[in-house]
Scaffold this motif. Structure first.
Motif, PDB file in Angstrom:
ATOM      1  N   TYR A 167       9.156  -0.464 -22.176  1.00  0.00           N
ATOM      2  CA  TYR A 167       8.070  -0.700 -21.237  1.00  0.00           C
ATOM      3  C   TYR A 167       7.432  -2.056 -21.518  1.00  0.00           C
ATOM      4  CZ  TYR A 167       4.790   0.409 -25.015  1.00  0.00           C
ATOM      5  OH  TYR A 167       4.083   0.403 -26.187  1.00  0.00           O
ATOM      6  N   ILE A 168       6.634  -2.540 -20.572  1.00  0.00           N
ATOM      7  CA  ILE A 168       5.917  -3.810 -20.730  1.00  0.00           C
ATOM      8  C   ILE A 168       4.484  -3.487 -21.104  1.00  0.00           C
ATOM      9  CG2 ILE A 168       5.191  -5.961 -19.614  1.00  0.00           C
ATOM     10  CD1 ILE A 168       7.590  -5.669 -17.752  1.00  0.00           C
ATOM     11  N   GLU A 169       4.063  -3.971 -22.247  1.00  0.00           N
ATOM     12  CA  GLU A 169       2.743  -3.655 -22.776  1.00  0.00           C
ATOM     13  C   GLU A 169       1.640  -4.282 -21.917  1.00  0.00           C
ATOM     14  OE1 GLU A 169       0.876  -3.481 -27.245  1.00  0.00           O
ATOM     15  OE2 GLU A 169       1.870  -5.348 -26.643  1.00  0.00           O
ATOM     16  N   ASN A 170       0.596  -3.484 -21.616  1.00  0.00           N
ATOM     17  CA  ASN A 170      -0.590  -3.934 -20.882  1.00  0.00           C
ATOM     18  C   ASN A 170      -0.293  -4.358 -19.443  1.00  0.00           C
ATOM     19  OD1 ASN A 170      -2.247  -3.547 -23.188  1.00  0.00           O
ATOM     20  ND2 ASN A 170      -1.669  -5.581 -23.955  1.00  0.00           N
ATOM     21  N   LEU A 171       0.781  -3.883 -18.879  1.00  0.00           N
ATOM     22  CA  LEU A 171       1.120  -4.218 -17.498  1.00  0.00           C
ATOM     23  C   LEU A 171       0.201  -3.461 -16.539  1.00  0.00           C
ATOM     24  CD1 LEU A 171       3.094  -5.667 -15.540  1.00  0.00           C
ATOM     25  CD2 LEU A 171       4.511  -3.605 -15.636  1.00  0.00           C
ATOM     26  N   ILE A 172      -0.364  -4.173 -15.573  1.00  0.00           N
ATOM     27  CA  ILE A 172      -1.257  -3.563 -14.594  1.00  0.00           C
ATOM     28  C   ILE A 172      -0.447  -2.799 -13.546  1.00  0.00           C
ATOM     29  CG2 ILE A 172      -2.963  -4.016 -12.781  1.00  0.00           C
ATOM     30  CD1 ILE A 172      -3.795  -6.513 -14.361  1.00  0.00           C
ATOM     31  N   LYS A 173      -0.867  -1.563 -13.276  1.00  0.00           N
ATOM     32  CA  LYS A 173      -0.253  -0.750 -12.232  1.00  0.00           C
ATOM     33  C   LYS A 173      -1.290  -0.467 -11.158  1.00  0.00           C
ATOM     34  CE  LYS A 173       2.768   1.735 -15.494  1.00  0.00           C
ATOM     35  NZ  LYS A 173       3.109   3.086 -16.017  1.00  0.00           N
ATOM     36  N   LYS A 174      -0.965  -0.769  -9.918  1.00  0.00           N
ATOM     37  CA  LYS A 174      -1.879  -0.500  -8.816  1.00  0.00           C
ATOM     38  C   LYS A 174      -1.355   0.657  -7.978  1.00  0.00           C
ATOM     39  CE  LYS A 174      -4.109  -4.972  -8.181  1.00  0.00           C
ATOM     40  NZ  LYS A 174      -4.582  -5.962  -7.183  1.00  0.00           N
ATOM     41  N   GLN A 175      -2.197   1.644  -7.764  1.00  0.00           N
ATOM     42  CA  GLN A 175      -1.791   2.769  -6.930  1.00  0.00           C
ATOM     43  C   GLN A 175      -1.779   2.343  -5.468  1.00  0.00           C
ATOM     44  OE1 GLN A 175      -3.772   6.457  -7.706  1.00  0.00           O
ATOM     45  NE2 GLN A 175      -3.106   7.401  -5.785  1.00  0.00           N
ATOM     46  N   ILE A 176      -0.721   2.711  -4.763  1.00  0.00           N
ATOM     47  CA  ILE A 176      -0.625   2.425  -3.335  1.00  0.00           C
ATOM     48  C   ILE A 176      -0.530   3.746  -2.592  1.00  0.00           C
ATOM     49  CG2 ILE A 176       0.400   0.134  -3.594  1.00  0.00           C
ATOM     50  CD1 ILE A 176       3.138   1.380  -3.073  1.00  0.00           C
ATOM     51  N   THR A 177      -1.170   3.796  -1.442  1.00  0.00           N
ATOM     52  CA  THR A 177      -1.150   5.021  -0.639  1.00  0.00           C
ATOM     53  C   THR A 177      -0.614   4.776   0.758  1.00  0.00           C
ATOM     54  OG1 THR A 177      -3.450   4.642   0.064  1.00  0.00           O
ATOM     55  CG2 THR A 177      -3.100   5.995  -1.907  1.00  0.00           C
ATOM     56  N   SER A 178      -0.293   3.517   1.043  1.00  0.00           N
ATOM     57  CA  SER A 178       0.201   3.192   2.377  1.00  0.00           C
ATOM     58  C   SER A 178       1.096   1.965   2.312  1.00  0.00           C
ATOM     59  CB  SER A 178      -0.964   2.915   3.336  1.00  0.00           C
ATOM     60  OG  SER A 178      -1.634   1.711   2.968  1.00  0.00           O
ATOM     61  N   GLU A 179       1.823   1.754   3.394  1.00  0.00           N
ATOM     62  CA  GLU A 179       2.663   0.561   3.508  1.00  0.00           C
ATOM     63  C   GLU A 179       1.814  -0.701   3.453  1.00  0.00           C
ATOM     64  OE1 GLU A 179       5.634  -1.440   6.866  1.00  0.00           O
ATOM     65  OE2 GLU A 179       4.957   0.638   7.067  1.00  0.00           O
ATOM     66  N   ASP A 180       0.633  -0.660   4.055  1.00  0.00           N
ATOM     67  CA  ASP A 180      -0.246  -1.831   4.050  1.00  0.00           C
ATOM     68  C   ASP A 180      -0.702  -2.168   2.633  1.00  0.00           C
ATOM     69  OD1 ASP A 180      -0.063  -2.200   6.770  1.00  0.00           O
ATOM     70  OD2 ASP A 180      -1.882  -1.061   7.229  1.00  0.00           O
ATOM     71  N   ASP A 181      -0.934  -1.148   1.798  1.00  0.00           N
ATOM     72  CA  ASP A 181      -1.289  -1.393   0.398  1.00  0.00           C
ATOM     73  C   ASP A 181      -0.201  -2.196  -0.295  1.00  0.00           C
ATOM     74  OD1 ASP A 181      -3.631  -0.015   0.691  1.00  0.00           O
ATOM     75  OD2 ASP A 181      -2.958   1.793  -0.358  1.00  0.00           O
ATOM     76  N   CYS A 182       1.044  -1.825  -0.040  1.00  0.00           N
ATOM     77  CA  CYS A 182       2.176  -2.513  -0.658  1.00  0.00           C
ATOM     78  C   CYS A 182       2.244  -3.959  -0.182  1.00  0.00           C
ATOM     79  CB  CYS A 182       3.481  -1.782  -0.338  1.00  0.00           C
ATOM     80  SG  CYS A 182       4.962  -2.643  -0.907  1.00  0.00           S
ATOM     81  N   LYS A 183       2.107  -4.164   1.119  1.00  0.00           N
ATOM     82  CA  LYS A 183       2.176  -5.523   1.667  1.00  0.00           C
ATOM     83  C   LYS A 183       1.086  -6.406   1.091  1.00  0.00           C
ATOM     84  CE  LYS A 183       4.299  -4.161   6.067  1.00  0.00           C
ATOM     85  NZ  LYS A 183       4.114  -4.074   7.529  1.00  0.00           N
ATOM     86  N   GLN A 184      -0.120  -5.843   0.952  1.00  0.00           N
ATOM     87  CA  GLN A 184      -1.232  -6.608   0.405  1.00  0.00           C
ATOM     88  C   GLN A 184      -0.982  -6.953  -1.062  1.00  0.00           C
ATOM     89  OE1 GLN A 184      -3.757  -7.984   1.964  1.00  0.00           O
ATOM     90  NE2 GLN A 184      -4.473  -8.868   0.028  1.00  0.00           N
ATOM     91  N   ALA A 185      -0.421  -6.006  -1.809  1.00  0.00           N
ATOM     92  CA  ALA A 185      -0.121  -6.244  -3.220  1.00  0.00           C
ATOM     93  C   ALA A 185       0.921  -7.349  -3.374  1.00  0.00           C
ATOM     94  CB  ALA A 185       0.375  -4.959  -3.878  1.00  0.00           C
ATOM     95  N   VAL A 186       1.966  -7.323  -2.543  1.00  0.00           N
ATOM     96  CA  VAL A 186       3.009  -8.355  -2.601  1.00  0.00           C
ATOM     97  C   VAL A 186       2.425  -9.711  -2.214  1.00  0.00           C
ATOM     98  CG1 VAL A 186       5.142  -9.154  -1.529  1.00  0.00           C
ATOM     99  CG2 VAL A 186       4.908  -6.762  -2.201  1.00  0.00           C
ATOM    100  N   LYS A 187       1.606  -9.742  -1.173  1.00  0.00           N
ATOM    101  CA  LYS A 187       0.983 -10.994  -0.731  1.00  0.00           C
ATOM    102  C   LYS A 187       0.144 -11.601  -1.852  1.00  0.00           C
ATOM    103  CE  LYS A 187      -2.048 -12.835   2.908  1.00  0.00           C
ATOM    104  NZ  LYS A 187      -2.838 -12.476   4.121  1.00  0.00           N
TER     105      LYS A 187
END
Length: 226
Positions: free
Chosen positions: A167-187
């Motif tokens: 695993y990667i230590e201290n890696l931030i994980k963001k919970q996504i609940t929609s396709e728009d969440d994913c697009k915003q995270a990638v952007k």
């Protein structure tokens, strides 16, 4: 019985080739000199033959590639297995297009399609199951968390433990609940990647983006169970 690990790894690796249309700017004399023949799993290019698991021709869409090559891997993830999609080829060959595609169109890439597929199917795993995303920038052996908002975030370290694995230590994980969440995270991640490259004065093809989805089961207090 003793397991041959190399044989096991090879048995679960699948290789696909995507053939993109020749660019309109390519001179006619170059078009005529390109000698390429292929069928479903074999390709011959400039006198050399190669065998792969699948060949996607010039007419293949992002949806064709997703359904054929990626959905089986996403299903494995939903069953608790790890899976990786690795896009490799020279600069300008279409890796970014295949993985990110054209937003809000029929040609959306694998990154958004995987998120949408996982979010739709994770509901079958129970109410306390969620999808989280991490995005890192890999340059040579330096790992940068593209969700870290610090001006000069420190490089991350790869760790391994018997209970968690690699695993990667201290890696931030963001919970996504929609396709728009994913697009915003990638952007957001791509913006930080561009800022980092500008800061370092480098636009190297040795920069690689890795998008990581984690499917996690939580207890009633929000703690990760598995």
């Amino acid at each position: 019985p003793e397991v041959n690990q190399n044989h096991y790894l090879l048995s679960i690796m699948r290789t696909s080739v995507r053939i993109l249309p020749l660019p309109p700017s390519l001179p006619e004399d170059k078009r005529e000199s390109l000698d390429m023949r292929y069928d479903g799993v074999n390709i011959e290019l400039e006198g050399k033959s190669y065998s792969v698991d699948h060949i996607f021709d010039e007419g293949s869409s992002e949806e064709d590639i997703f359904n054929s090559a990626v959905v089986p891997l996403a299903d494995d993830c939903l069953q608790g297995l790890d899976a990786t999609i690795f896009s490799y080829d020279p600069t300008g060959s279409g890796k970014t297009y295949t993985m990110f595609g054209i937003a809000n169109s029929a040609e959306e890439g694998m990154v958004t399609r995987v998120a949408k597929y996982l979010l739709h199917n994770v509901k079958d795993l129970g109410q306390n199951t969620c999808v989280k995303v991490s995005i890192i920038d890999l340059y040579r052996e330096r790992i940068l968390d593209l969700f870290d908002e610090a001006d000069s975030p420190p490089p991350l370290r790869v760790r391994q433990t018997p209970s968690v694995g690699v695993y990667i230590e201290n890696l931030i994980k963001k919970q996504i609940t929609s396709e728009d969440d994913c697009k915003q995270a990638v952007k957001e991640a791509l913006r930080r990647k561009n800022n980092e490259q500008t800061r370092m004065g480098c636009r190297s093809s040795r920069y690689h983006i890795v998008v990581i989805y984690n499917i996690e089961r939580l207890d009633t207090e929000g703690n990760v169970i598995s």
